[in-house]
Every structure is written in structure tokens, then in C-alpha cells.
Design a protein around this motif. Structure first.
Motif, PDB file in Angstrom:
ATOM      1  N   THR A  47      13.065 -24.082  47.977  1.00 13.76           N
ATOM      2  CA  THR A  47      12.893 -25.434  47.438  1.00 13.76           C
ATOM      3  C   THR A  47      11.637 -26.096  47.975  1.00 13.76           C
ATOM      4  O   THR A  47      10.979 -26.862  47.280  1.00 13.76           O
ATOM      5  N   VAL A  48      11.300 -25.790  49.233  1.00 10.32           N
ATOM      6  CA  VAL A  48      10.098 -26.315  49.876  1.00 10.32           C
ATOM      7  C   VAL A  48       9.319 -25.145  50.461  1.00 10.32           C
ATOM      8  O   VAL A  48       9.887 -24.313  51.178  1.00 10.32           O
ATOM      9  N   MET A  49       8.011 -25.072  50.166  1.00 11.40           N
ATOM     10  CA  MET A  49       7.169 -23.987  50.654  1.00 11.40           C
ATOM     11  C   MET A  49       5.832 -24.546  51.129  1.00 11.40           C
ATOM     12  O   MET A  49       5.270 -25.442  50.500  1.00 11.40           O
ATOM     13  N   VAL A  50       5.327 -24.008  52.249  1.00 10.18           N
ATOM     14  CA  VAL A  50       4.032 -24.417  52.781  1.00 10.18           C
ATOM     15  C   VAL A  50       3.218 -23.167  53.075  1.00 10.18           C
ATOM     16  O   VAL A  50       3.678 -22.282  53.814  1.00 10.18           O
ATOM     17  N   GLN A  51       2.037 -23.069  52.479  1.00 14.59           N
ATOM     18  CA  GLN A  51       1.114 -21.959  52.730  1.00 14.59           C
ATOM     19  C   GLN A  51       0.181 -22.412  53.848  1.00 14.59           C
ATOM     20  O   GLN A  51      -0.703 -23.239  53.640  1.00 14.59           O
ATOM     21  N   ILE A  52       0.396 -21.899  55.076  1.00 13.27           N
ATOM     22  CA  ILE A  52      -0.307 -22.474  56.225  1.00 13.27           C
ATOM     23  C   ILE A  52      -1.786 -22.101  56.243  1.00 13.27           C
ATOM     24  O   ILE A  52      -2.575 -22.768  56.911  1.00 13.27           O
ATOM     25  N   ASP A  53      -2.190 -21.045  55.548  1.00 15.84           N
ATOM     26  CA  ASP A  53      -3.608 -20.681  55.502  1.00 15.84           C
ATOM     27  C   ASP A  53      -4.414 -21.677  54.676  1.00 15.84           C
ATOM     28  O   ASP A  53      -5.527 -22.056  55.045  1.00 15.84           O
ATOM     29  N   SER A  54      -3.875 -22.083  53.549  1.00 17.09           N
ATOM     30  CA  SER A  54      -4.604 -22.943  52.613  1.00 17.09           C
ATOM     31  C   SER A  54      -4.230 -24.410  52.722  1.00 17.09           C
ATOM     32  O   SER A  54      -4.949 -25.272  52.235  1.00 17.09           O
ATOM     33  N   GLY A  55      -3.069 -24.711  53.329  1.00 17.69           N
ATOM     34  CA  GLY A  55      -2.585 -26.082  53.367  1.00 17.69           C
ATOM     35  C   GLY A  55      -1.862 -26.514  52.114  1.00 17.69           C
ATOM     36  O   GLY A  55      -1.487 -27.679  51.977  1.00 17.69           O
ATOM     37  N   VAL A  56      -1.627 -25.590  51.179  1.00 19.13           N
ATOM     38  CA  VAL A  56      -0.905 -25.911  49.948  1.00 19.13           C
ATOM     39  C   VAL A  56       0.569 -26.144  50.263  1.00 19.13           C
ATOM     40  O   VAL A  56       1.178 -25.424  51.056  1.00 19.13           O
ATOM     41  N   GLN A  57       1.146 -27.174  49.639  1.00 17.03           N
ATOM     42  CA  GLN A  57       2.557 -27.497  49.799  1.00 17.03           C
ATOM     43  C   GLN A  57       3.214 -27.522  48.425  1.00 17.03           C
ATOM     44  O   GLN A  57       2.665 -28.094  47.479  1.00 17.03           O
ATOM     45  N   LEU A  58       4.382 -26.897  48.320  1.00 17.36           N
ATOM     46  CA  LEU A  58       5.116 -26.817  47.063  1.00 17.36           C
ATOM     47  C   LEU A  58       6.543 -27.291  47.286  1.00 17.36           C
ATOM     48  O   LEU A  58       7.142 -27.020  48.323  1.00 17.36           O
ATOM     49  N   SER A  59       7.084 -27.988  46.312  1.00 21.20           N
ATOM     50  CA  SER A  59       8.494 -28.366  46.357  1.00 21.20           C
ATOM     51  C   SER A  59       9.014 -28.433  44.928  1.00 21.20           C
ATOM     52  O   SER A  59       8.261 -28.655  43.982  1.00 21.20           O
ATOM     53  N   GLN A  60      10.328 -28.232  44.796  1.00 21.35           N
ATOM     54  CA  GLN A  60      10.937 -28.216  43.470  1.00 21.35           C
ATOM     55  C   GLN A  60      12.193 -29.073  43.482  1.00 21.35           C
ATOM     56  O   GLN A  60      13.112 -28.847  44.281  1.00 21.35           O
ATOM     57  N   GLY A  61      12.211 -30.065  42.622  1.00 23.42           N
ATOM     58  CA  GLY A  61      13.346 -30.964  42.551  1.00 23.42           C
ATOM     59  C   GLY A  61      14.478 -30.403  41.717  1.00 23.42           C
ATOM     60  O   GLY A  61      14.373 -29.310  41.125  1.00 23.42           O
ATOM     61  N   ALA A  62      15.567 -31.171  41.636  1.00 25.83           N
ATOM     62  CA  ALA A  62      16.753 -30.714  40.921  1.00 25.83           C
ATOM     63  C   ALA A  62      16.480 -30.502  39.431  1.00 25.83           C
ATOM     64  O   ALA A  62      17.114 -29.654  38.794  1.00 25.83           O
ATOM     65  N   ALA A  63      15.521 -31.243  38.880  1.00 29.93           N
ATOM     66  CA  ALA A  63      15.207 -31.106  37.454  1.00 29.93           C
ATOM     67  C   ALA A  63      14.392 -29.849  37.151  1.00 29.93           C
ATOM     68  O   ALA A  63      14.231 -29.484  35.975  1.00 29.93           O
ATOM     69  N   GLY A  64      13.849 -29.204  38.181  1.00 32.89           N
ATOM     70  CA  GLY A  64      13.137 -27.948  37.965  1.00 32.89           C
ATOM     71  C   GLY A  64      11.630 -28.034  37.961  1.00 32.89           C
ATOM     72  O   GLY A  64      10.942 -27.009  37.945  1.00 32.89           O
ATOM     73  N   GLY A  65      11.062 -29.251  37.967  1.00 38.94           N
ATOM     74  CA  GLY A  65       9.609 -29.373  38.039  1.00 38.94           C
ATOM     75  C   GLY A  65       9.108 -29.074  39.443  1.00 38.94           C
ATOM     76  O   GLY A  65       9.794 -29.335  40.432  1.00 38.94           O
TER      77      GLY A  65
END
Length: 352
Positions: free
Chosen positions: A227-245
Motif C-alpha cells: 500500500t505504501v512504497m518508498v524507493q530510497i535510491d530515487s526518493g520516489v514515494q508511492l501509495s494506493q488508497g482504497a479506491a485504487g488510485g
């Protein structure tokens, strides 16, 4: 014009700024004013707020061990319980230094009692570790609850104000806020936007790397690996809510960030963009946090505290009013204006 006199002017609209304002006013009985434009509910966040992070410093883990339960109770007390979400965040790395850092972070987290596990190589591209049962703040819900609490408790708020005088004849920071003037014994710049708006360009350039980051939101799609992901090399952060976006942030400007994010999200076929925004991102030159004043007469700067910034609010509030424990005082003093990279956590930029 007779100025409005306060103990603290807290400048910013981040969760950390709002929590500090609530703590200083409610817990520490300081007269405060909050200066900051409330974020639009339609804007995209410039990053995640988590109770864990890719931290390599044991003193930061020790600080969080004390502060996270306190912050959780505080948010619930202030009416923001709905903003406290549970998640199993994943931290990923592809570079040699990042993979080495992940191993160190996992062992360090285990030492402080955190349930952290390796992720099998088939689940993700690269190396990864997964936390269990971390706190993830819904920043829109939290902001709404905190602003309502501040309003109910008649805490003075101004959407815009300009720092006119860092110190007047009485040692106060003076802000011009429309027809009003605010004189504060202490001024705290509690997020990147506040720092950029109130420091001279030459001072900013000497202390910070300033960049434009990018936030996007996708239409609903298939689930992420976590549900929550962090790419520590690039600093990219990803998250996904209940609606799927999927909400994603990158510290890069759109021309570079969009291809970067498209590559990371390639497994999600036929992905459509639902929204895009930009934000100002500051990083200290040495890659470590900065807590303190840049000049004897300047405001207190809170910068570079990363994903866990809101969860450090109770200790920061005590430090600001002179009631911090010895450990808290040492921790923040070590991250003052004279600090160097030796007290920073893993940074791909510094490692490179």
C-alpha cells in the motif's frame, strides 16, 4: 499600529506545523499564531508521513520509540483519529549503496523491536524490506481535524504574513499580516514553503539545495506490491488508497519525473493520469536534518526531517519551550546549524 504579541509564530501548513501549533497552544499554554495558507483539499501532497523511515541513526529510532505513541494519542485527542491509518510499508533499493543501507536499516529496526522482513526477489524489482503495522497519516483528514481544533480553541490564524523584521528593539520577530502586525518572541519556519518564503535567497542558496518536485495521482488500477512504497535510491514515494488510485511523488521536476514514474509503474498497464501537481523541495547541503537558527537573530528552521517529521512534533515542541529531556535536547542540538553529514540518515545523493 500596536502589534499583536505572541510567544510563538508558527509558519507553515504541513502536518508538522499544525501539530506544533496545537502542542504549543494546548499542551504548553503558549500564546501562538499560525501563519499559513490552508492546503486545498484538491491539491496533491508533496510526500508521505509515516511512523517509520529508512533510518540509519540509532538515536532517531530511540526518539521515535518515545514519540510515536505520544503522537498517536495526541492526534486522537485533537479529533484526528480517522487520519491514523495502519500500513505495511515497503522500502526498495537497486543501487549497491542502497541495498547495503537496507540491510543496515533492517538490523537497526530489529534492535528497536520493529517487525521488519525481507521481501522475496520475485515480488519487486530490486531488494526490499517490509515493515509490519506502521502508522500512515492521511494528511487531508489530519489537516482538516487540526484546523478545526485550532479554530474551536480560538488560536489566531493568518493565511499570509511577511517576516518584516527578524528582531525588533524588544527582541521579537515582526510579521506584517494585512492590517495587522504580529510580534513574536519566537518564530518557527516549520516546512519547506515557509522557509522559502521567509529566508533571503542568498541564505537559502548557502544552506539548501532547492528543487521542484512532482506529485501525480492515477486513476484506479491493479494493486501495488504494498500500500505504501518508498524507493530510497530515487526518493520516489508511492501509495494506493482504497479506491485504487496511486499517488506518487518524485523529487524531480515533471520533465524528468514523469518518465521516471512511468517506468516504475510500467507493470500497471493502461494506466491513466488523474492529476498532477508540483511542490518545492529543500534538502540541506549535507543531507542531514536542520533544527535551529541560521543567525542569532533569525527564526528557528525545521528542515530535512523526512517521512517521520510529524511524529517528532511532541519532542520538538518541548525543545522549543525549553522543557526537553536531556536526550531530546542533545538530539536536536546535534542537528543545529553546525551539524554535518555524520548525523544524517541514508541519502542516495550523499552516498553518490
Amino acid at each position: 499600529m500596536t502589534p499583536i504579541e505572541v510567544d510563538f509564530a508558527v509558519v507553515g501548513n504541513s502536518p508538522l506545523a499544525l501539530l506544533l501549533a496545537a502542542l504549543l497552544a494546548g499542551t504548553h499554554k503558549q500564546k501562538i499564531v499560525l501563519i499559513g495558507q490552508p492546503p486545498s483539499p484538491f491539491s496533491l501532497a508533496g510526500g508521505l508521513a509515516l511512523s517509520v523511515a529508512p533510518l540509519t541513526r540509532p538515536e532517531t529510532w530511540s526518539m521515535l520509540a518515545a514519540c510515536v505513541p505520544e503522537t498517536e494519542k495526541l492526534i486522537a485527542h485533537l479529533g484526528g483519529k480517522a487520519a491514523l491509518l495502519r500500513a505495511d510499508p515497503m522500502f526498495l533499493a537497486n543501487s549497491a549503496s542502497g541495498v547495503q543501507a537496507l540491510s543496515h536499516i533492517r538490523h537497526m529496526a530489529h534492535g528497536f523491536g520493529h517487525p521488519v522482513e525481507r521481501v522475496s526477489s520475485g515480488e519487486v524489482n530490486g531488494q526490499a524490506i517490509r515493515w509490519r503495522d506502521a502508522l500512515w497519516l492521511n494528511q487531508v483528514t489530519l489537516t482538516s481535524a487540526l484546523l478545526e481544533w485550532l479554530d474551536d480553541n480560538k488560536i489566531s490564524q493568518h493565511q499570509t504574513a511577511t517576516l518584516a523584521t527578524r528582531r525588533d528593539g524588544k527582541g521579537r520577530a515582526v510579521f506584517n499580516a494585512g492590517e495587522h502586525q504580529i510580534a513574536a518572541r519566537n518564530a518557527v519556519l516549520a516546512d519547506d514553503g515557509a522557509i522559502v518564503a521567509n529566508l533571503a535567497p542568498a541564505v537559502l542558496q548557502s544552506r539548501f539545495n532547492r528543487a521542484t518536485g512532482t506529485s501525480i495521482l492515477t486513476e484506479p488500477t491493479t494493486p501495488l506490491a504494498a500500500t505504501v512504497m518508498v524507493q530510497i535510491d530515487s526518493g520516489v514515494q508511492l501509495s494506493q488508497g482504497a479506491a485504487g488510485g496511486i499517488a506518487a511523488t518524485s523529487p524531480l521536476a515533471p520533465d524528468r519525473a514523469l518518465p521516471q514514474l512511468a517506468g516504475l509503474l510500467k507493470p500497471h498497464r493502461h494506466l491513466r493520469l488523474a492529476g498532477q501537481d508540483q511542490f518545492t523541495h529543500l534538502a540541506t547541503r549535507h543531507g542531514a536534518p536542520l533544527v535551529g537558527t541560521l543567525t542569532p537573530s533569525g527564526p528557528t528552521i525545521l528542515a530535512g526531517l523526512g517521512l517521520v517529521a510529524p511524529f517528532l512534533a511532541p519532542a520538538l515542541a518541548r525543545y522549543l519551550v525549553g522543557q526537553a529531556s536531556i536526550g531530546e535536547s542533545t538530539y536536536f542540538a546535534d542537528r543545529g546549524v553546525g551539524a554535518g553529514p555524520h548525523i544524517g540518515d541514508y541519502s542516495a545523493v550523499v552516498a553518490a
